[in-house]
Design an enzyme around this catalytic site. Structure first.
Site, PDB file in Angstrom:
ATOM      1  N   HIS A  97       3.302  13.315  14.278  1.00 28.73           N
ATOM      2  CA  HIS A  97       3.426  14.775  13.645  1.00 28.73           C
ATOM      3  C   HIS A  97       2.377  15.758  14.681  1.00 28.73           C
ATOM      4  CE1 HIS A  97       7.023  15.441  11.945  1.00 28.73           C
ATOM      5  NE2 HIS A  97       6.532  14.385  11.039  1.00 28.73           N
TER       6      HIS A  97
ATOM      7  N   THR B  26      -3.984   0.379  16.123  1.00 27.87           N
ATOM      8  CA  THR B  26      -4.073   1.758  16.389  1.00 27.87           C
ATOM      9  C   THR B  26      -4.738   1.933  17.819  1.00 27.87           C
ATOM     10  OG1 THR B  26      -6.191   1.717  15.544  1.00 27.87           O
ATOM     11  CG2 THR B  26      -4.682   3.249  14.341  1.00 27.87           C
TER      12      THR B  26
ATOM     13  N   ASN C 231      11.633 -10.438   9.652  1.00 24.90           N
ATOM     14  CA  ASN C 231      12.141 -11.044   8.317  1.00 24.90           C
ATOM     15  C   ASN C 231      12.538  -9.288   7.993  1.00 24.90           C
ATOM     16  OD1 ASN C 231      11.897 -12.016   5.766  1.00 24.90           O
ATOM     17  ND2 ASN C 231      10.267 -13.441   7.173  1.00 24.90           N
TER      18      ASN C 231
ATOM     19  N   ALA D 201      -1.538  -9.849   8.047  1.00 30.90           N
ATOM     20  CA  ALA D 201      -0.821  -9.413   6.779  1.00 30.90           C
ATOM     21  C   ALA D 201      -1.885  -8.363   6.952  1.00 30.90           C
ATOM     22  CB  ALA D 201      -0.760 -10.291   5.523  1.00 30.90           C
TER      23      ALA D 201
END
Length: 167
Positions: free
Chosen positions: A97, A146, A67, A141
């Protein structure tokens, strides 16, 4: 081609792809193939715009739907299985980082993202580096993923946690 040249190339090709008209899916598939360096099947469907920082590290299976406003930060590699649907504003982020302040501006960390077969990732979800989303799973959504998502599992929230196992 060095790092900076690859990034500039990807940004340019994604910008070119992003101005294509939605009904012209053949041109969109051609633009995606130029960005990634890989052919996609005729059932690949994308609603522009789209963003990428390398492009060449993305592999997409058959019958994938992307999408609008999806982001593919693919330095670490992104592998998307067959029959995957990505909602609007989904971000797949394979890089970051170092946490050490002395290295933060000069270093990059990366790890691949793998999206299994028949996965649905809901609007504005964020999948972080090193994550595998198992086959037939759903990412709700707005979720921030993680950790790996087991197959046939619905995850949601920040950070994403298991809501239920899908039958």
């Amino acid at each position: 081609m060095d790092f900076a040249e690859r990034v500039q190339r990807a940004i340019r090709l994604a910008a070119e792809l992003s101005v294509l008209r939605y009904p012209d899916q053949a041109a969109i598939r051609e633009g995606w193939s130029r960005l990634t360096g890989q052919e996609v099947d005729e059932n690949f469907h994308l609603i522009p715009p789209v963003y990428s920082d390398h492009g060449i590290n993305i592999r997409v299976g058959r019958n994938v739907f992307v999408n609008q406003n999806c982001r593919f930060n693919d330095i670490g590699g992104i592998d998307i299985g067959d029959d995957v649907m990505l909602g609007p504003n989904v971000s797949l982020i394979t890089s970051g980082h170092p946490s050490d302040p002395a290295e933060r501006r000069s270093g990059i960390t990366s790890a691949p993202i793998t999206i299994g077969r028949n996965v649905w990732i809901g609007a504005s979800a964020l999948v972080m580096q090193g994550v595998t989303v198992g086959d037939d799973s759903i990412v709700g959504a707005g979720a921030v993923v993680t950790r790996d998502v087991p197959p046939r599992t619905l995850v949601a929230g920040v950070p994403a946690t298991v809501v239920k196992t899908l039958e």
